[in-house]
Design an enzyme around this catalytic site. Structure first.
Site, PDB file in Angstrom:
ATOM      1  N   GLU A 159     -31.834  29.709  -2.273  1.00  0.00           N
ATOM      2  CA  GLU A 159     -32.192  28.190  -1.557  1.00  0.00           C
ATOM      3  C   GLU A 159     -33.344  27.649  -1.770  1.00  0.00           C
ATOM      4  O   GLU A 159     -33.311  26.371  -2.009  1.00  0.00           O
ATOM      5  CB  GLU A 159     -32.411  28.898   0.114  1.00  0.00           C
ATOM      6  CG  GLU A 159     -31.538  29.540   0.743  1.00  0.00           C
ATOM      7  CD  GLU A 159     -31.445  31.193   0.495  1.00  0.00           C
ATOM      8  OE1 GLU A 159     -31.921  31.710  -0.677  1.00  0.00           O
ATOM      9  OE2 GLU A 159     -31.108  32.030   1.536  1.00  0.00           O
ATOM     10  N   CYS A 171     -33.032  34.490   4.335  1.00  0.00           N
ATOM     11  CA  CYS A 171     -33.795  35.516   4.726  1.00  0.00           C
ATOM     12  C   CYS A 171     -34.964  35.006   5.498  1.00  0.00           C
ATOM     13  O   CYS A 171     -35.202  34.044   5.727  1.00  0.00           O
ATOM     14  CB  CYS A 171     -34.589  36.413   3.411  1.00  0.00           C
ATOM     15  SG  CYS A 171     -35.958  35.342   2.486  1.00  0.00           S
ATOM     16  N   CYS A 188     -36.994  32.193   3.595  1.00  0.00           N
ATOM     17  CA  CYS A 188     -36.000  30.970   3.269  1.00  0.00           C
ATOM     18  C   CYS A 188     -35.873  30.322   4.635  1.00  0.00           C
ATOM     19  O   CYS A 188     -35.636  28.962   4.437  1.00  0.00           O
ATOM     20  CB  CYS A 188     -34.825  31.347   2.509  1.00  0.00           C
ATOM     21  SG  CYS A 188     -35.117  31.963   0.678  1.00  0.00           S
ATOM     22  N   ALA A 201     -14.747  57.602 -21.866  1.00  0.00           N
ATOM     23  CA  ALA A 201     -13.258  57.218 -22.714  1.00  0.00           C
ATOM     24  C   ALA A 201     -12.657  58.550 -22.870  1.00  0.00           C
ATOM     25  O   ALA A 201     -13.428  59.414 -23.498  1.00  0.00           O
ATOM     26  CB  ALA A 201     -13.500  56.501 -24.101  1.00  0.00           C
ATOM     27  N   THR A 252     -27.027  63.156 -26.673  1.00  0.00           N
ATOM     28  CA  THR A 252     -26.521  62.033 -27.203  1.00  0.00           C
ATOM     29  C   THR A 252     -27.461  61.325 -28.088  1.00  0.00           C
ATOM     30  O   THR A 252     -27.067  60.677 -29.147  1.00  0.00           O
ATOM     31  CB  THR A 252     -26.107  60.971 -26.047  1.00  0.00           C
ATOM     32  OG1 THR A 252     -25.143  61.706 -25.054  1.00  0.00           O
ATOM     33  CG2 THR A 252     -25.435  59.753 -26.607  1.00  0.00           C
ATOM     34  N   ASN A 283     -21.799  64.529 -16.438  1.00  0.00           N
ATOM     35  CA  ASN A 283     -21.048  63.952 -15.574  1.00  0.00           C
ATOM     36  C   ASN A 283     -20.744  64.986 -14.340  1.00  0.00           C
ATOM     37  O   ASN A 283     -20.965  64.481 -13.306  1.00  0.00           O
ATOM     38  CB  ASN A 283     -19.518  63.984 -16.146  1.00  0.00           C
ATOM     39  CG  ASN A 283     -19.627  62.528 -17.042  1.00  0.00           C
ATOM     40  OD1 ASN A 283     -20.614  61.720 -17.020  1.00  0.00           O
ATOM     41  ND2 ASN A 283     -18.721  62.380 -17.748  1.00  0.00           N
TER      42      ASN A 283
HETATM   43  C1  AOF Z   1     -32.248  34.919   0.520  1.00  0.00           C
HETATM   44  N1  AOF Z   1     -31.907  34.353  -1.079  1.00  0.00           N
HETATM   45  O1  AOF Z   1     -31.551  34.336  -2.894  1.00  0.00           O
HETATM   46  C2  AOF Z   1     -32.087  36.446  -2.006  1.00  0.00           C
HETATM   47  C3  AOF Z   1     -32.459  37.099  -0.770  1.00  0.00           C
HETATM   48  O2  AOF Z   1     -38.766  40.608  -2.113  1.00  0.00           O
HETATM   49  P1  AOF Z   1     -38.069  39.324  -1.615  1.00  0.00           P
HETATM   50  O3  AOF Z   1     -38.867  38.361  -0.985  1.00  0.00           O
HETATM   51  O4  AOF Z   1     -37.528  38.760  -2.936  1.00  0.00           O
HETATM   52  O5  AOF Z   1     -37.030  39.661  -0.637  1.00  0.00           O
HETATM   53  C4  AOF Z   1     -35.693  40.378  -1.161  1.00  0.00           C
HETATM   54  C5  AOF Z   1     -34.867  40.491  -0.156  1.00  0.00           C
HETATM   55  O6  AOF Z   1     -34.474  39.021   0.402  1.00  0.00           O
HETATM   56  C6  AOF Z   1     -33.641  41.130  -0.444  1.00  0.00           C
HETATM   57  O7  AOF Z   1     -33.538  42.533  -0.079  1.00  0.00           O
HETATM   58  C7  AOF Z   1     -32.482  40.421   0.605  1.00  0.00           C
HETATM   59  O8  AOF Z   1     -32.281  40.828   1.761  1.00  0.00           O
HETATM   60  C8  AOF Z   1     -32.925  39.163   0.451  1.00  0.00           C
HETATM   61  N2  AOF Z   1     -32.511  38.345  -0.572  1.00  0.00           N
HETATM   62  N3  AOF Z   1     -32.539  36.416   0.464  1.00  0.00           N
HETATM   63  O9  AOF Z   1     -32.257  34.555   1.525  1.00  0.00           O
HETATM   64  C9  AOF Z   1     -31.917  34.923  -1.784  1.00  0.00           C
HETATM   65  N4  AOF Z   1     -32.117  37.215  -3.174  1.00  0.00           N
HETATM   66 ZN    ZN Z   2     -35.032  34.342   0.895  1.00  0.00          ZN
END
Ligand code: AOF
Ligand code: ZN
Length: 357
Positions: free
Chosen positions: A52, A75, A84, A152, A194, A290
């Protein structure tokens, strides 16, 4: 208004962060005003701005009254960045359209948006959004990296001959797909054997591919610094998971793990990797590795490539070697999510993540 096409565009933007956002979700955002797209953005990497904010930063006019389309609920917590939602409110956005709720327990963005009088539409292409961020949702639910095995095998289920030859089972198209997978996973794991046999570089050799972190599983730490994975010129780090107390001079971070039955305790290793923001691990191991993941119930996905060859032989190896189920009904059951043909080869994408989502 139908937002499906714009949401698809958000998914495409989000995907540009593939392999770089680590334990964060892939997120894309679009702003529209009077039916026109006025800005786009996406979450570029783990440490960079959220989608955002990137979208607002690319904006050349006022966002007042605009609609924000974003595939994840904005967030509302203070993480590496401020919330955000605060910026969405400050910019006087009229409507927010999202695909998926953020399952991070710290986040409740929708409530805050609605309280601010912003209209919120949820659930647009929800299932596609879930699939896109399968790894993130898995991480949130299980607090550990998602583990996928890749191997594979021949038609008769062999991954190597009795003399351990395993090179060139699959064709070039299949191998190209493996490089794509390597760029989508945060880390790639192999055993010390490996390194000794193949001395691989464990990079993604496709155009624009992101190199994964490398994890070497070595109980005894009997490794030499001249293997390819320990050479300088990598952006991403190499980790060695071990139970040894030995010190060695090598270009890697050594993860001293708890031991279980004389081997690295895989759950403890995954915990340490998760603490280092590794959200997904592609295991390119042999039968023993595995099987260790299988026994610990840590196989969340399998990419099984099958080539139309028959190896036969009592000593040849299959993808898993352990005690085995005594009765078929006691076998571990998975579901086949997808089948892709690569020329003469076939790949099964096998899933277990639904159990844990
Ligand atoms: C959003 N927009 O593009 C993303 C979100 O440590 P921070 O501040 O980067 O927060 C990470 C958390 O924010 C992540 O676990 C998820 O809940 C949210 N990610 N949120 O609004 C975004 N990447
Ligand atoms: Zn955010």
């Amino acid at each position: 208004m139908n937002y499906d096409n714009l949401m698809r565009e958000c998914f495409d933007l989000a995907r540009k962060g593939s392999g770089k956002v680590l334990t964060n979700p892939m997120v894309g955002a679009i702003l529209i005003k009077n039916g026109q797209i006025i800005s786009k953005g996406y979450h570029k990497s783990f440490i960079e701005d959220h989608a955002e904010i990137d979208c607002f930063n690319n904006l050349k006019e006022s966002a007042e009254g605009a609609t924000l389309i974003v595939n994840l609920e904005p967030c509302s917590h203070f993480g590496k960045h401020p919330p955000c939602v605060d910026e969405v409110i400050r910019r006087k956005i009229k409507r927010v359209v999202i695909a998926n709720l953020d399952t991070n327990p710290k986040v409740d963005g929708i409530k805050k948006l609605r309280e601010a009088g912003i209209e919120v539409i949820t659930g647009v292409l929800e299932e596609e959004g879930r699939k896109l961020n399968e790894k993130f949702f898995f991480n949130m639910k299980n607090n550990r990296p998602l583990v996928a095995l890749k191997y594979a095998q021949s038609l008769d289920g062999k991954i190597a001959t009795g003399s351990f030859d395993s090179k060139w089972i699959t064709n070039e198209e299949s191998r190209a797909y493996v490089h794509k997978l390597r760029s989508e996973y945060d880390a790639i794991l192999v055993g010390a054997n490996t390194l000794r046999q193949d001395n691989p570089r464990l990079t993604s050799r496709i155009e624009g591919g992101v190199n994964p972190f490398r994890i070497i599983l070595s109980d005894k730490l009997d490794l030499y610094r001249n293997y390819e994975v320990f050479k300088e010129n990598f952006d991403e780090k190499t980790y060695i998971a071990t139970i040894s107390k030995k010190d060695i001079d090598i270009n890697a971070e050594i993860l001293r793990c708890r031991q279980k039955d004389g081997r690295v305790d895989l759950k403890d290793m995954l915990k340490k990797l998760y603490e280092r923001n590794i959200g997904s691990v592609l295991v390119e191991g042999g039968s023993i590795i595995n099987n260790s993941f299988l026994e610990e119930d840590l196989v969340d996905k399998i990419y099984q490539f099958i080539a139309p060859i028959i190896v036969s032989g009592v000593d040849s190896r299959s993808a898993f070697i352990g005690e085995g189920a005594k009765l078929i009904k006691n076998s571990k059951r998975f579901s086949i999510e997808n089948i892709i043909r690569f020329g003469s080869d076939v790949m099964f994408e096998v899933n277990n993540v639904y159990r844990n989502r």
